[in-house]
Design a protein around this motif. Structure first.
Motif, PDB file in Angstrom:
ATOM      1  N   LEU A  31      42.804  -7.542  69.981  1.00 19.06           N
ATOM      2  CA  LEU A  31      42.898  -6.499  70.842  1.00 19.06           C
ATOM      3  C   LEU A  31      42.197  -6.464  72.071  1.00 19.06           C
ATOM      4  O   LEU A  31      41.028  -7.275  71.908  1.00 19.06           O
ATOM      5  N   GLU A  32      42.246  -5.752  73.107  1.00 19.29           N
ATOM      6  CA  GLU A  32      41.386  -5.642  74.417  1.00 19.29           C
ATOM      7  C   GLU A  32      40.284  -4.492  74.150  1.00 19.29           C
ATOM      8  O   GLU A  32      39.660  -4.304  75.205  1.00 19.29           O
ATOM      9  N   GLU A  33      40.484  -3.985  72.996  1.00 17.22           N
ATOM     10  CA  GLU A  33      39.355  -2.781  72.780  1.00 17.22           C
ATOM     11  C   GLU A  33      38.751  -3.198  71.479  1.00 17.22           C
ATOM     12  O   GLU A  33      39.315  -3.799  70.528  1.00 17.22           O
ATOM     13  N   SER A 146      46.331  -7.494  65.923  1.00 16.02           N
ATOM     14  CA  SER A 146      46.708  -7.881  67.127  1.00 16.02           C
ATOM     15  C   SER A 146      47.605  -7.000  67.698  1.00 16.02           C
ATOM     16  O   SER A 146      48.210  -6.084  66.997  1.00 16.02           O
ATOM     17  N   ASN A 147      48.135  -7.174  69.192  1.00 14.23           N
ATOM     18  CA  ASN A 147      49.273  -6.479  69.829  1.00 14.23           C
ATOM     19  C   ASN A 147      50.353  -7.154  69.937  1.00 14.23           C
ATOM     20  O   ASN A 147      50.829  -7.483  71.118  1.00 14.23           O
ATOM     21  N   LEU A 148      51.014  -7.821  69.089  1.00 12.51           N
ATOM     22  CA  LEU A 148      51.864  -8.858  69.304  1.00 12.51           C
ATOM     23  C   LEU A 148      53.430  -8.235  69.483  1.00 12.51           C
ATOM     24  O   LEU A 148      54.163  -8.681  70.492  1.00 12.51           O
ATOM     25  N   THR A 149      53.721  -7.119  69.146  1.00 10.92           N
ATOM     26  CA  THR A 149      55.002  -6.506  69.360  1.00 10.92           C
ATOM     27  C   THR A 149      54.950  -5.293  70.223  1.00 10.92           C
ATOM     28  O   THR A 149      55.997  -4.391  70.166  1.00 10.92           O
ATOM     29  N   GLY A 150      54.013  -5.075  70.951  1.00 15.50           N
ATOM     30  CA  GLY A 150      53.840  -3.597  71.784  1.00 15.50           C
ATOM     31  C   GLY A 150      52.940  -2.595  70.999  1.00 15.50           C
ATOM     32  O   GLY A 150      52.780  -1.653  71.545  1.00 15.50           O
ATOM     33  N   ARG A 151      52.839  -3.047  69.954  1.00 14.69           N
ATOM     34  CA  ARG A 151      51.907  -1.894  69.077  1.00 14.69           C
ATOM     35  C   ARG A 151      51.033  -2.544  68.154  1.00 14.69           C
ATOM     36  O   ARG A 151      51.200  -3.919  67.755  1.00 14.69           O
ATOM     37  N   CYS A 152      49.866  -2.215  67.660  1.00 10.79           N
ATOM     38  CA  CYS A 152      48.681  -2.550  67.127  1.00 10.79           C
ATOM     39  C   CYS A 152      49.371  -2.883  65.576  1.00 10.79           C
ATOM     40  O   CYS A 152      49.942  -2.061  64.922  1.00 10.79           O
TER      41      CYS A 152
END
Length: 198
Positions: A31-33, A146-152
């Motif tokens: 993730l970016e956070e 990860s945020n693969l499908t638009g959600r964590c």
């Protein structure tokens, strides 16, 4: 009571290929956070040392006498409290775990009873952020957030082996979730300041 020592380290892309068949747990944050991880209470068993006796004697009538004995060892159980730590954006965290089993030759060592750890993962620097998920991991396994499908979401890391180097960003389905796969040579990631050299 035994304490779990938790530390945080930054791993360059060249070093990510060096994890081989270890009992440690890997947690990769794509993730970016920052993410916050809470490890539930752990039941630890510890083998206490044995009494050992060694005697050597010599007599004119008896000749040479030798006596070796080993006493019984007792196993104690304790519960470690909840442990928390955080993993930075685009970072891999190596969580050292106690041994898989007790050793007869090395008393004083401890091991996890049940060989699993329960993890609770939140977004942000503490547990007040959005909950990403709960998972149970065995020693030697790992997860990728990860945020693969638009959600964590969390994915299981590809299994380790003693003969193969492990990529902490590859899932058990073979999907590469490395957040730096699109970073070109000599470019820097804007999120974590990683610079691709090769």
């Amino acid at each position: 009571m035994a304490e779990l020592i938790i530390f945080e380290e930054t791993i360059d892309e060249e070093e990510t290929q060096e994890f081989k068949g270890s009992a440690d747990i890997l947690i990769a944050n794509g993730l970016e956070e920052r993410i916050h991880i809470t490890i539930g209470p752990i039941t630890i068993t510890e083998q206490n040392s044995r009494k050992k006796k060694f005697a050597l004697g010599f007599g004119i009538i008896d000749g040479l006498n030798m006596e070796v004995s080993c006493g019984a060892s007792n196993v104690s159980t304790s519960v470690m409290k909840e442990q928390t730590f955080s993993v930075g954006p685009h970072n891999v965290h190596l969580l050292p775990s106690p041994e898989d089993s007790l050793s007869l030759t090395k008393p004083g060592k401890s091991s996890i009873k049940g060989n699993t750890l329960s993890l609770l993962i939140h977004k942000g620097a503490d547990s007040s952020g959005e909950e990403i998920g709960k998972c149970v991991l065995g020693t030697g396994h790992g997860i990728i957030v990860s945020n693969l499908t638009g959600r964590c979401e969390t994915s299981q890391m590809y299994g380790r082996s003693w003969y193969r180097k492990t990529d902490p960003w590859r899932t058990n389905m073979g999907v590469d979730l490395n957040p730096h796969q699109n970073v070109m040579k000599r470019q820097t990631c804007k999120v974590c300041l990683f610079k691709k050299l090769k």
